[in-house]
Design a protein around this motif. Structure first.
Motif, short mmCIF file in Angstrom:
data_model
loop_
_atom_site.label_atom_id
_atom_site.label_comp_id
_atom_site.label_asym_id
_atom_site.label_seq_id
_atom_site.Cartn_x
_atom_site.Cartn_y
_atom_site.Cartn_z
N LYS A 1 0.85 -1.19 0.00
CA LYS A 1 0.00 0.00 0.00
C LYS A 1 0.89 1.25 0.00
O LYS A 1 1.31 1.75 1.02
N THR A 2 1.17 1.73 -1.17
CA THR A 2 2.01 2.92 -1.30
C THR A 2 1.13 4.16 -1.33
O THR A 2 0.03 4.16 -1.86
N ARG A 3 1.65 5.21 -0.73
CA ARG A 3 0.95 6.50 -0.70
C ARG A 3 1.93 7.54 -1.24
O ARG A 3 2.67 8.16 -0.48
N PRO A 4 1.94 7.70 -2.56
CA PRO A 4 2.95 8.57 -3.17
C PRO A 4 2.91 10.01 -2.68
O PRO A 4 3.97 10.65 -2.54
N GLU A 5 1.74 10.52 -2.39
CA GLU A 5 1.64 11.91 -1.94
C GLU A 5 2.29 12.09 -0.56
O GLU A 5 3.01 13.06 -0.33
N LYS B 1 5.65 14.22 0.36
CA LYS B 1 5.64 15.23 1.42
C LYS B 1 6.73 14.93 2.45
O LYS B 1 7.43 15.84 2.91
N PHE B 2 6.87 13.66 2.82
CA PHE B 2 7.91 13.27 3.78
C PHE B 2 9.30 13.61 3.26
O PHE B 2 10.13 14.18 3.97
N ARG B 3 9.56 13.26 2.00
CA ARG B 3 10.87 13.52 1.42
C ARG B 3 11.20 15.01 1.41
O ARG B 3 12.31 15.42 1.76
N GLN C 1 14.11 13.45 13.87
CA GLN C 1 13.89 12.13 14.45
C GLN C 1 12.41 11.86 14.68
O GLN C 1 11.94 10.74 14.45
N SER C 2 11.67 12.87 15.09
CA SER C 2 10.22 12.70 15.27
C SER C 2 9.53 12.44 13.94
O SER C 2 8.62 11.60 13.85
N LEU C 3 9.96 13.14 12.90
CA LEU C 3 9.39 12.93 11.57
C LEU C 3 9.66 11.52 11.06
O LEU C 3 8.76 10.86 10.52
N ILE C 4 10.88 11.05 11.26
CA ILE C 4 11.22 9.69 10.83
C ILE C 4 10.42 8.65 11.61
O ILE C 4 9.89 7.70 11.04
N THR C 5 10.33 8.85 12.92
CA THR C 5 9.56 7.92 13.76
C THR C 5 8.10 7.89 13.35
O THR C 5 7.49 6.81 13.22
N GLN D 1 6.00 4.72 11.85
CA GLN D 1 4.80 4.21 12.51
C GLN D 1 3.59 4.21 11.58
O GLN D 1 2.75 3.33 11.66
N THR D 2 3.51 5.20 10.71
CA THR D 2 2.36 5.28 9.81
C THR D 2 2.54 4.47 8.54
O THR D 2 1.64 4.42 7.71
N GLY D 3 3.72 3.87 8.37
CA GLY D 3 3.94 3.01 7.22
C GLY D 3 4.49 3.73 5.99
O GLY D 3 4.63 3.11 4.93
N ILE D 4 4.80 5.01 6.12
CA ILE D 4 5.39 5.73 4.99
C ILE D 4 6.78 5.20 4.73
O ILE D 4 7.19 5.02 3.59
#
Length: 174
Positions: free
Chosen positions: A1-5, A9-11, A72-76, A80-83
């Motif tokens: 289940k990929t979520r490209p958007e 945004k994460f990148r 670190q919070s963003l990565i965690t 956790q959300t599977g991104i």
């Protein structure tokens, strides 16, 4: 289940935060107040920018530490959300690399904060002055040639002064 958007945004967020962190670390090491060039800080959301501003200006936290915590919070959160679908041992290496970078920053700060002792600077200045005056006098007595004596006097005097200026530049490269 990929979520490209969400991945996109994460990148973009992680790149902007790391760019801001790198620029802030350079400011901290160089002692130059002002903004280093970063990658489009306006691309971060206003809540993140407000949080960063409050932490630095109101609570007087270290800007680099706050940015590293945000990264670190963003990565965690992304894990956790599977991104980020990364096995935990590999993810721990990411945290370790971030931590190692901060340790290197602190080591760099130790070097820049430790100034060369003032008495040594004075002794070096006096010895350079004595060298500048005495070398031509001694060589003019020892060497009979009017061409070679100034050349032999110039080379060591110029060399010692050049080494002194290089060491001054190395002490404060910014």
């Amino acid at each position: 289940k990929t979520r490209p958007e969400e991945v996109h945004k994460f990148r973009h967020t992680i790149v902007r935060l790391m760019s801001l962190c790198h620029g802030s670390a350079l400011e901290e090491i160089s002692g130059i107040e002002g903004r280093m060039e970063t990658i489009d800080v306006c691309g971060l959301n206003t809540a993140t920018l407000k949080h960063l501003k409050d932490c630095v200006e109101v609570h007087h936290f270290n800007k680099v530490e706050v940015l590293l915590h945000l990264v670190q919070s963003l990565i965690t959160h992304a894990h956790q959300t599977g991104i980020l679908d990364i096995p935990p041992p590999i993810l721990s290496r990411v945290y370790q690399t971030i931590s190692r970078g901060y340790v290197h920053l602190l080591n760099s700060k130790k070097i820049t904060d430790t100034k060369f002792p003032f008495p040594y600077v004075q002794v070096i200045a006096i010895l350079l002055l004595i060298n500048t005056v005495m070398t031509p006098l001694v060589l003019s007595v020892i060497v009979d040639s009017m061409v070679i004596a100034p050349l032999l006097a110039f080379i060591p005097v110029f060399g010692t002064h050049a080494l002194n200026f290089i060491s001054m530049e190395l002490e404060d490269p910014f």
